[in-house]
Structure formats: C-alpha cells, structure tokens
Design a protein around this motif. Structure first.
Motif, short mmCIF file in Angstrom:
data_model
loop_
_atom_site.label_atom_id
_atom_site.label_comp_id
_atom_site.label_asym_id
_atom_site.label_seq_id
_atom_site.Cartn_x
_atom_site.Cartn_y
_atom_site.Cartn_z
N TRP A 34 0.86 -1.18 0.00
CA TRP A 34 0.00 0.00 0.00
C TRP A 34 0.90 1.23 0.00
O TRP A 34 1.87 1.33 0.77
CB TRP A 34 -0.91 0.03 1.23
N ASN A 49 2.59 -6.59 2.90
CA ASN A 49 2.08 -7.86 3.45
C ASN A 49 2.45 -8.99 2.50
O ASN A 49 2.18 -8.90 1.30
CB ASN A 49 0.56 -7.83 3.60
N ASP A 52 -0.60 -14.01 5.39
CA ASP A 52 -1.97 -13.68 5.80
C ASP A 52 -1.97 -13.03 7.18
O ASP A 52 -1.18 -13.39 8.05
CB ASP A 52 -2.82 -14.95 5.86
N SER A 62 -2.78 -2.92 7.79
CA SER A 62 -3.06 -3.56 6.50
C SER A 62 -3.29 -5.04 6.73
O SER A 62 -2.59 -5.69 7.51
CB SER A 62 -1.93 -3.32 5.50
N LEU A 64 -4.19 -8.95 4.88
CA LEU A 64 -4.07 -9.75 3.67
C LEU A 64 -4.69 -11.13 3.85
O LEU A 64 -4.48 -11.78 4.88
CB LEU A 64 -2.59 -9.92 3.28
N SER A 65 -5.44 -11.56 2.83
CA SER A 65 -5.90 -12.94 2.72
C SER A 65 -5.51 -13.42 1.33
O SER A 65 -6.12 -13.03 0.33
CB SER A 65 -7.42 -13.03 2.92
N ARG A 66 -4.50 -14.25 1.26
CA ARG A 66 -4.02 -14.72 -0.04
C ARG A 66 -5.03 -15.66 -0.70
O ARG A 66 -5.20 -15.64 -1.92
CB ARG A 66 -2.67 -15.42 0.12
N SER A 71 -7.12 -7.67 0.20
CA SER A 71 -6.41 -6.91 1.21
C SER A 71 -7.24 -5.68 1.57
O SER A 71 -8.09 -5.25 0.78
CB SER A 71 -5.04 -6.46 0.67
N TYR A 72 -7.00 -5.14 2.74
CA TYR A 72 -7.56 -3.83 3.05
C TYR A 72 -6.56 -3.00 3.83
O TYR A 72 -5.69 -3.53 4.52
CB TYR A 72 -8.92 -3.92 3.80
N CYS A 88 -2.93 0.41 -4.17
CA CYS A 88 -2.67 -0.99 -3.85
C CYS A 88 -1.82 -1.55 -4.99
O CYS A 88 -2.12 -1.30 -6.17
CB CYS A 88 -4.01 -1.71 -3.75
#
Lengths: 109, 116
Positions: A34, A49, A52, A62, A64-66, A71-72, A88
């Motif tokens: 980011w 990131n 996860d 931040s 992460l979910s791979r 991501s947020y 992003c």
C-alpha cells in the motif's frame, strides 16, 4: 490477465475510521503493497504484506488474505492530512509491481 | 536511507524538442530502476525497467525510440523524451530497487513535464 481492483473514491469524517479494500488476480504473488500519494507528489510506502493476517503500524493497519486475493488498508483517527490517493500494488512472480488505479480518500471536517 | 532524487522536478519544453530526466539513488546502489508515467487522476503506468549495464525492457505500447533510457551506473538512470509532443505532458516518476532487496521500490519525487 492481471487485475487489481479498488474503489475509485471514498469519503470519511475527521477522527473516524475508514477501510479501503483491494482485490487482486495476478500471475504469482510476492507480496502486496500500500502506498499513499498526495496530489502532485510521488507515492510513499505505507505497508507490505506477504503473509496472511493483520500488520499494524500506528494509525494504519493492512490486512491480507491470499486465499481470497484480498487486502484492506485501515486508517484510524483520520486527520485532514490523510486526504490523498491510496494505491494498492501486488508484486507478481517476476517481482514486477502491478498497480491498482488508486482510491481517492476525501476527509471532511 | 534509501533516497532517490530526480532532476528536474518540473520542465516546460517546446514541441519537437528533447528533454532528459535524471534519476539518482543517493545512498544505495540501484541494480534495477523503473520509469513510470502518470496522467492526471490515473494510476502509475510502468514504462520500462532498466538494469545497470543492460538495455531497458519496455512495456507494451511504449516506444523505445521515443523514450530513451540509459542506466549506465548503479546510481544513475536517465529518461530522454525525444521529439516531445503535447500528449507527452505527464508526471514522470522513477523508482529504484537495490540488489539485495527484492521487494521494496524507493520512489523519486517525480518530474512534471509540460510540452507546449
């Protein structure tokens, strides 16, 4: 093809919390970045990131979910100076950064 | 540490002339440098990737004869916009990555080019 999606624009109130989402589809994954970019300036690094979970750094976090390609970026205690575009970017298997179009965040008093 | 400078920060030139933009890594050796272009309200568009001592790799749609990139040393890369036209007016940003660090790119402050 490779694709990064994030909302075009968001509005939030000073002192509040805002979450900027990013979904991605890329050939390979070597991490998600980011960046913050103020108008007329170059991007500045906010977070990275690769695993996860949630990374917290002061007012910014931040996630992460791979498995979900998701991501947020979470910004707390918003300040007027946080008005900027948030980019992003995903690093693919060739260590190239694939950029989203950016989310313009407008902070209102 | 990890500072990247660009020069000039802004330039105005006449149509048909050439403009050179310099990108320097001040406190590290940049084995790879990237050149981006950004139009108003749009995201960064990668133009080319250059490795020290070798020819740059251009992205699809970027004319290599128009945008000349030289990466002659580990601390300096240059982008020359040849025969500039008004549609080349844009914000040009370079970034650099050092040899031992695969992931982070350090950005220069950008160069605003206006072609009249």
């Amino acid at each position: 093809g490779q694709n990064i999606d994030q909302p075009t624009e968001m509005t939030a109130t000073e002192g509040a919390i805002v979450q900027i989402n990013c979904t991605y589809q890329t050939s390979g994954f070597n991490g998600l970045f980011w960046y913050q970019q103020h108008a007329g300036e170059a991007p500045t690094f906010l977070s990275y990131n690769v695993l996860d979970g949630l990374e917290e750094k002061g007012r910014f976090s931040s996630f992460l979910s791979r498995s979900k390609g998701y991501s947020y970026l979470l910004l707390k205690e918003l300040q007027m100076k946080d008005s900027a575009s948030y980019l992003c970017a995903v690093m693919d298997s060739n260590y190239q950064l694939i950029w989203g179009a950016g989310t313009k965040l407008i902070i209102k008093p | 540490g990890a500072v990247v400078s660009q020069h000039p920060s802004w330039v105005i030139c006449k149509s048909g002339t050439s403009v050179k933009i310099e990108c320097r890594s001040l406190d590290f050796q940049a084995t790879t440098m990237f050149w981006y272009r950004q139009f108003p309200k749009q995201s960064l568009m990668l133009m080319a990737t250059s490795n020290e001592g070798s020819k740059a790799t251009y992205e699809q749609g970027v004319e290599k004869d128009k945008f000349l990139i030289n990466h002659a040393s580990l601390t300096l890369s240059t982008l020359t916009v040849t025969s500039a036209h008004p549609e080349d007016s844009s914000f040009y940003i370079c970034s650099a990555r050092d040899g031992g660090d695969h992931y982070e790119q350090y950005f220069g402050p950008g160069t605003r080019l206006t072609v009249t």
